[in-house]
Scaffold this motif. Structure first.
Motif, PDB file in Angstrom:
ATOM      1  N   UNK A  67       0.847  -1.193   0.000  1.00 60.47           N
ATOM      2  CA  UNK A  67       0.000   0.000   0.000  1.00 60.47           C
ATOM      3  C   UNK A  67       0.883   1.244   0.000  1.00 60.47           C
ATOM      4  N   UNK A  68       0.377   2.339  -0.604  1.00 59.20           N
ATOM      5  CA  UNK A  68       1.167   3.563  -0.717  1.00 59.20           C
ATOM      6  C   UNK A  68       1.092   4.411   0.543  1.00 59.20           C
ATOM      7  N   UNK A  69       2.152   5.126   0.812  1.00 60.27           N
ATOM      8  CA  UNK A  69       2.198   6.119   1.891  1.00 60.27           C
ATOM      9  C   UNK A  69       2.390   7.490   1.249  1.00 60.27           C
ATOM     10  N   UNK A  70       1.506   8.418   1.584  1.00 55.20           N
ATOM     11  CA  UNK A  70       1.553   9.760   1.023  1.00 55.20           C
ATOM     12  C   UNK A  70       2.042  10.749   2.072  1.00 55.20           C
ATOM     13  N   UNK A  71       2.335  11.945   1.633  1.00 55.88           N
ATOM     14  CA  UNK A  71       2.724  13.010   2.550  1.00 55.88           C
ATOM     15  C   UNK A  71       1.546  13.290   3.482  1.00 55.88           C
ATOM     16  N   UNK A  72       1.795  13.314   4.771  1.00 53.23           N
ATOM     17  CA  UNK A  72       0.722  13.544   5.736  1.00 53.23           C
ATOM     18  C   UNK A  72       1.104  14.613   6.734  1.00 53.23           C
ATOM     19  N   UNK A  73       0.763  14.371   8.005  1.00 50.82           N
ATOM     20  CA  UNK A  73       1.006  15.372   9.041  1.00 50.82           C
ATOM     21  C   UNK A  73       2.437  15.354   9.575  1.00 50.82           C
ATOM     22  N   UNK A  74       3.259  14.473   9.061  1.00 50.72           N
ATOM     23  CA  UNK A  74       4.658  14.425   9.482  1.00 50.72           C
ATOM     24  C   UNK A  74       4.920  13.560  10.698  1.00 50.72           C
ATOM     25  N   UNK A  75       3.870  13.050  11.349  1.00 52.45           N
ATOM     26  CA  UNK A  75       4.064  12.225  12.546  1.00 52.45           C
ATOM     27  C   UNK A  75       4.643  10.861  12.169  1.00 52.45           C
ATOM     28  N   UNK A  76       4.185  10.297  11.066  1.00 48.81           N
ATOM     29  CA  UNK A  76       4.663   9.001  10.568  1.00 48.81           C
ATOM     30  C   UNK A  76       4.557   7.903  11.627  1.00 48.81           C
ATOM     31  N   UNK A  77       3.427   7.853  12.316  1.00 49.22           N
ATOM     32  CA  UNK A  77       3.257   6.870  13.394  1.00 49.22           C
ATOM     33  C   UNK A  77       3.375   5.445  12.872  1.00 49.22           C
ATOM     34  N   UNK A  78       2.694   5.129  11.788  1.00 47.77           N
ATOM     35  CA  UNK A  78       2.743   3.759  11.268  1.00 47.77           C
ATOM     36  C   UNK A  78       4.142   3.391  10.808  1.00 47.77           C
ATOM     37  N   UNK A  79       4.762   4.264  10.018  1.00 47.20           N
ATOM     38  CA  UNK A  79       6.099   3.964   9.502  1.00 47.20           C
ATOM     39  C   UNK A  79       7.119   3.886  10.633  1.00 47.20           C
ATOM     40  N   UNK A  80       6.997   4.782  11.604  1.00 46.95           N
ATOM     41  CA  UNK A  80       7.903   4.732  12.752  1.00 46.95           C
ATOM     42  C   UNK A  80       7.756   3.425  13.512  1.00 46.95           C
ATOM     43  N   UNK A  81       6.527   2.992  13.710  1.00 42.86           N
ATOM     44  CA  UNK A  81       6.300   1.716  14.391  1.00 42.86           C
ATOM     45  C   UNK A  81       6.882   0.555  13.602  1.00 42.86           C
ATOM     46  N   UNK A  82       6.656   0.557  12.280  1.00 45.42           N
ATOM     47  CA  UNK A  82       7.172  -0.533  11.443  1.00 45.42           C
ATOM     48  C   UNK A  82       8.693  -0.623  11.543  1.00 45.42           C
ATOM     49  N   UNK A  83       9.350   0.522  11.660  1.00 43.43           N
ATOM     50  CA  UNK A  83      10.815   0.515  11.772  1.00 43.43           C
ATOM     51  C   UNK A  83      11.278  -0.146  13.076  1.00 43.43           C
ATOM     52  N   UNK A  84      10.422  -0.098  14.116  1.00 38.64           N
ATOM     53  CA  UNK A  84      10.764  -0.729  15.390  1.00 38.64           C
ATOM     54  C   UNK A  84      10.218  -2.143  15.511  1.00 38.64           C
ATOM     55  N   UNK A  85       9.075  -2.385  14.860  1.00 32.16           N
ATOM     56  CA  UNK A  85       8.365  -3.652  15.035  1.00 32.16           C
ATOM     57  C   UNK A  85       7.645  -3.951  13.722  1.00 32.16           C
ATOM     58  N   UNK A  86       8.089  -4.935  13.006  1.00 29.87           N
ATOM     59  CA  UNK A  86       7.576  -5.205  11.653  1.00 29.87           C
ATOM     60  C   UNK A  86       6.178  -5.816  11.634  1.00 29.87           C
ATOM     61  N   UNK A  87       5.670  -6.269  12.772  1.00 29.56           N
ATOM     62  CA  UNK A  87       4.333  -6.882  12.795  1.00 29.56           C
ATOM     63  C   UNK A  87       3.279  -5.832  12.463  1.00 29.56           C
ATOM     64  N   UNK A  88       2.353  -6.201  11.585  1.00 25.04           N
ATOM     65  CA  UNK A  88       1.350  -5.246  11.107  1.00 25.04           C
ATOM     66  C   UNK A  88       0.056  -5.993  10.832  1.00 25.04           C
ATOM     67  N   UNK A  89      -1.070  -5.301  11.020  1.00 20.23           N
ATOM     68  CA  UNK A  89      -2.357  -5.894  10.647  1.00 20.23           C
ATOM     69  C   UNK A  89      -3.091  -4.948   9.707  1.00 20.23           C
ATOM     70  N   UNK A  90      -3.766  -5.514   8.739  1.00 18.18           N
ATOM     71  CA  UNK A  90      -4.620  -4.771   7.831  1.00 18.18           C
ATOM     72  C   UNK A  90      -6.036  -5.297   8.010  1.00 18.18           C
ATOM     73  N   UNK A  91      -6.997  -4.389   8.099  1.00 17.64           N
ATOM     74  CA  UNK A  91      -8.398  -4.787   8.159  1.00 17.64           C
ATOM     75  C   UNK A  91      -9.142  -4.058   7.055  1.00 17.64           C
TER      76      UNK A  91
END
Length: 197
Positions: A67-91
């Motif tokens: 899935x694509x990631x676009x420019x957002x609010x700059x917080x990058x919560x999801x991407x930051x989390x993925x960098x620490x913990x690769x586990x992810x869920x999609x619903x």
């Protein structure tokens, strides 16, 4: 404790697979929204919403989606989390036609738009979000995929955003929930406390 072990084991045996079935792949290709669940290394969770035209989440094959990631609010919560913990869920939830959902749990990696275009041919910007350019893509290696049954999924209807504005609804801007007012009040209380002390 909850006495559901037998039901849970039957569900896992009948419904949970480690790859996407052809029906699941078709379902993902029709969806316009997905909820993304991540957690940091300490287990602090975040759930984000992503949306785009049908097919904005791409099925690479039966074990991978992107899935694509676009420019957002700059917080990058999801991407930051993925960098620490690769586990992810999609619903994915289809609120409009099938009234069913699909869970995909897996391991995520982040790639550049350049790499996604070079390796997977993901360059069709109109399919991801018209007028927006993906800065990065998230690749999800499927570990589990299973149904979210329709029992409690409400039937919704789509409405043109312009129609909603004409109904006099309050626009959902940056301070829709009044956080700015709360912060100002907090600073005023803090200042008042300092002047008293």
């Amino acid at each position: 404790m909850f006495a559901t072990r037998d039901r849970a084991e039957r569900f896992y045996e009948r419904q949970v697979v480690d790859r996407l079935t052809p029906h699941m792949r078709d379902f993902v290709a029709r969806q316009e929204m997905v909820f993304v669940g991540t957690a940091d290394a300490a287990g602090n969770c975040d759930t984000s919403f992503r949306a785009g035209p049908p097919g904005f989440v791409r099925v690479v094959d039966d074990t991978r989606v992107m899935y694509p990631e676009f420019r957002g609010n700059g917080v990058l919560a999801s991407l930051g989390n993925i960098m620490e913990n690769a586990h992810l869920s999609l619903l994915f939830v289809d609120f409009f036609d099938d009234l069913v959902g699909l869970h995909i749990n897996g391991s995520a990696t982040i790639t550049t738009a350049y790499d996604a275009a070079r390796r997977y041919g993901l360059v069709d910007e109109d399919r991801t979000a018209p007028g927006r350019r993906a800065e990065r893509w998230v690749m999800v290696e499927v570990e589990e995929a299973y149904i979210h049954c329709s029992k409690h999924i409400p039937l919704l209807t789509k409405q043109d955003r312009r129609e909603r504005r004409s109904e006099g609804r309050r626009p959902a801007g940056d301070d829709y929930f009044g956080v700015g007012q709360v912060k100002v009040a907090g600073r005023e209380r803090e200042e008042a406390g300092k002047s008293v002390g």
